[in-house]
Motif scaffolding. Structure first.
Motif, PDB file in Angstrom:
ATOM      1  N   LEU A 192      91.568  -7.427   2.636  1.00 31.54           N
ATOM      2  CA  LEU A 192      90.606  -8.139   3.729  1.00 31.54           C
ATOM      3  C   LEU A 192      90.667  -7.644   4.915  1.00 31.54           C
ATOM      4  O   LEU A 192      91.869  -7.398   5.361  1.00 31.54           O
ATOM      5  N   PRO A 193      89.698  -7.084   5.574  1.00 29.46           N
ATOM      6  CA  PRO A 193      89.698  -6.783   7.014  1.00 29.46           C
ATOM      7  C   PRO A 193      90.471  -7.445   7.993  1.00 29.46           C
ATOM      8  O   PRO A 193      91.125  -6.824   8.538  1.00 29.46           O
ATOM      9  N   ALA A 194      90.382  -8.867   7.660  1.00 29.21           N
ATOM     10  CA  ALA A 194      91.003  -9.603   8.783  1.00 29.21           C
ATOM     11  C   ALA A 194      92.569  -9.443   8.572  1.00 29.21           C
ATOM     12  O   ALA A 194      93.332 -10.062   9.620  1.00 29.21           O
ATOM     13  N   VAL A 195      92.956  -9.253   7.609  1.00 24.54           N
ATOM     14  CA  VAL A 195      94.186  -9.353   7.131  1.00 24.54           C
ATOM     15  C   VAL A 195      94.998  -7.896   7.911  1.00 24.54           C
ATOM     16  O   VAL A 195      96.049  -7.828   8.659  1.00 24.54           O
ATOM     17  N   ALA A 196      94.020  -6.800   7.735  1.00 23.07           N
ATOM     18  CA  ALA A 196      94.704  -5.462   8.307  1.00 23.07           C
ATOM     19  C   ALA A 196      94.683  -5.715   9.774  1.00 23.07           C
ATOM     20  O   ALA A 196      95.485  -5.152  10.561  1.00 23.07           O
ATOM     21  N   ALA A 197      93.388  -6.211  10.557  1.00 25.90           N
ATOM     22  CA  ALA A 197      93.270  -6.363  11.936  1.00 25.90           C
ATOM     23  C   ALA A 197      94.352  -7.118  12.330  1.00 25.90           C
ATOM     24  O   ALA A 197      94.965  -7.197  13.434  1.00 25.90           O
ATOM     25  N   SER A 218      97.046  -5.941  15.301  1.00 23.06           N
ATOM     26  CA  SER A 218      96.955  -6.484  16.271  1.00 23.06           C
ATOM     27  C   SER A 218      98.363  -7.086  16.988  1.00 23.06           C
ATOM     28  O   SER A 218      98.736  -6.996  18.003  1.00 23.06           O
ATOM     29  N   HIS A 219      99.271  -7.544  15.915  1.00 22.19           N
ATOM     30  CA  HIS A 219     100.443  -8.236  16.403  1.00 22.19           C
ATOM     31  C   HIS A 219     101.741  -6.908  16.291  1.00 22.19           C
ATOM     32  O   HIS A 219     102.679  -7.480  16.659  1.00 22.19           O
ATOM     33  N   TYR A 220     101.532  -5.986  15.632  1.00 24.79           N
ATOM     34  CA  TYR A 220     102.696  -5.271  15.146  1.00 24.79           C
ATOM     35  C   TYR A 220     102.439  -3.802  15.931  1.00 24.79           C
ATOM     36  O   TYR A 220     103.504  -2.950  16.142  1.00 24.79           O
ATOM     37  N   PRO A 243     111.471   4.644  15.095  1.00 24.64           N
ATOM     38  CA  PRO A 243     112.714   3.494  15.127  1.00 24.64           C
ATOM     39  C   PRO A 243     112.224   2.221  15.399  1.00 24.64           C
ATOM     40  O   PRO A 243     111.716   2.117  16.512  1.00 24.64           O
ATOM     41  N   GLY A 244     112.326   1.365  14.561  1.00 19.69           N
ATOM     42  CA  GLY A 244     112.178  -0.049  14.979  1.00 19.69           C
ATOM     43  C   GLY A 244     110.608  -0.261  14.499  1.00 19.69           C
ATOM     44  O   GLY A 244     110.079  -1.357  14.932  1.00 19.69           O
ATOM     45  N   GLY A 245     110.033   0.730  13.954  1.00 15.84           N
ATOM     46  CA  GLY A 245     108.556   0.409  13.397  1.00 15.84           C
ATOM     47  C   GLY A 245     108.351  -0.491  12.262  1.00 15.84           C
ATOM     48  O   GLY A 245     109.692  -0.901  11.657  1.00 15.84           O
ATOM     49  N   HIS A 246     107.268  -0.898  11.964  1.00 15.90           N
ATOM     50  CA  HIS A 246     107.260  -1.949  10.910  1.00 15.90           C
ATOM     51  C   HIS A 246     106.224  -1.645   9.894  1.00 15.90           C
ATOM     52  O   HIS A 246     105.339  -0.683   9.825  1.00 15.90           O
TER      53      HIS A 246
END
Length: 307
Positions: free
Chosen positions: A44-49, A53-55, A200-203
């Motif tokens: 779903l595009p909204a899941v990726a977005a 947006s948050h990470y 480092p510290g990426g998600h």
């Protein structure tokens, strides 16, 4: 003799992403080329977005090692991020590029690239300038024989299923065609190689759901959680991305024909199943630093990071 109890590691935090307030077709309308429709398992595009947006922040690099039609890449560039994706099947790699071209035609200036190849060979596919640069990896493993797709009804032929398989089912290089346990081994290799490109510290955000094989539940999210740990990643969150619309007092399911048909038959047989209303979202973090003196990773021996 009195002993000191072992410290208890807190469970990952839970949260709910309301990512299906509009239908999937509405989310993709005008943003993705029509050739995207046949893909059997689109994110779903909204899941990726939501994940992007948050990470991440604008200008940062987002990577998808199994990018399909390029959903992660398209949503990343619309949000002002850089993006890179790898896709095994040549047709979907072309569709992914077409979707990025459509974004450019809509005035989205972007720095995004699609590479064709097997994500298990990620370190041999991506250019070295990406090593240690990605703020976020977003992806989802294939589920093997899928309940996605479309249906058509022909006189005298009943219901015909189409757009439900990944490429050529005889292609054993495709993770979707190699069986459950080999899929897990292959996906762990994908995750291990992806850590080479994370800063480092990426998600890493992985969307996944359980599925049923002969009515038996396969808890794929828990198995992928173990794969992430084995790949040296640190679990930080376990979330829920809704596939149903959150109304005022309940959830409005958006189950496919196949899900509704399967649930009806299982209920008739006495098994009280329900429509799938969400995907699990596993969020991992890479360690904050590399061990002192470690060498750069190679395709055969990725560097091992320590927290």
């Amino acid at each position: 003799m009195r002993t000191t109890p072992e410290p208890v590691t807190p469970a990952p935090a839970l949260s709910v992403w309301t990512t299906a307030q509009t239908a999937p077709t509405t989310q993709r309308k005008g943003r993705y080329v029509p050739e995207s429709t046949p893909h059997p398992a689109k994110m779903l595009p909204a899941v990726a977005a939501y994940a992007i947006s948050h990470y991440t922040h604008p200008g940062e690099l987002v990577l998808d090692p199994m990018c399909g039609i390029g959903t992660t890449l398209v949503e990343a560039v619309h949000l002002g991020r850089r993006a890179a994706g790898v896709e095994y099947e040549p047709h979907w790699a072309d569709v992914s590029r077409a979707n990025l071209q459509l974004a450019a035609e809509h005035g989205v200036k972007h720095n995004a690239r699609v590479f064709r190849g097997d994500a298990r060979q990620l370190t041999a596919l991506l250019p070295p300038e990406y090593i240690g640069q990605a703020a976020l990896v977003v992806t989802s493993p294939p589920y093997g024989p899928s309940t996605h797709g479309r249906v058509a009804v022909a006189p005298g032929e009943g219901i015909q299923k189409y757009y439900h398989l990944y490429g050529n089912t005889l292609d054993r290089g495709n993770l979707a065609n190699i069986g459950h346990h080999r899929l897990l081994a292959g996906f762990m290799r994908v995750l291990t190689n992806a850590t080479v490109f994370l800063r480092p510290g990426g998600h890493i955000v992985i969307t996944i759901r359980p599925w049923r094989e002969h009515a038996e539940l396969i808890d794929l999210p828990a198995q992928i959680l173990d794969c992430g740990r084995d790949a040296g990643l640190i679990p930080v969150e376990r979330c829920v991305a809704l596939l149903a619309r959150a109304a005022e007092h309940d959830l409005v399911a958006r189950g496919s024909f196949f899900q509704r048909d399967f649930v009806r038959k299982q209920r008739d047989a006495g098994l009280p199943l329900h429509l799938i209303a969400h995907e699990d979202v596993l969020v991992f973090r890479s360690p904050l630093q590399r061990p002192t003196g470690c060498r750069e990773a190679t395709a055969d021996a990725p560097a091992s990071w320590a927290a």
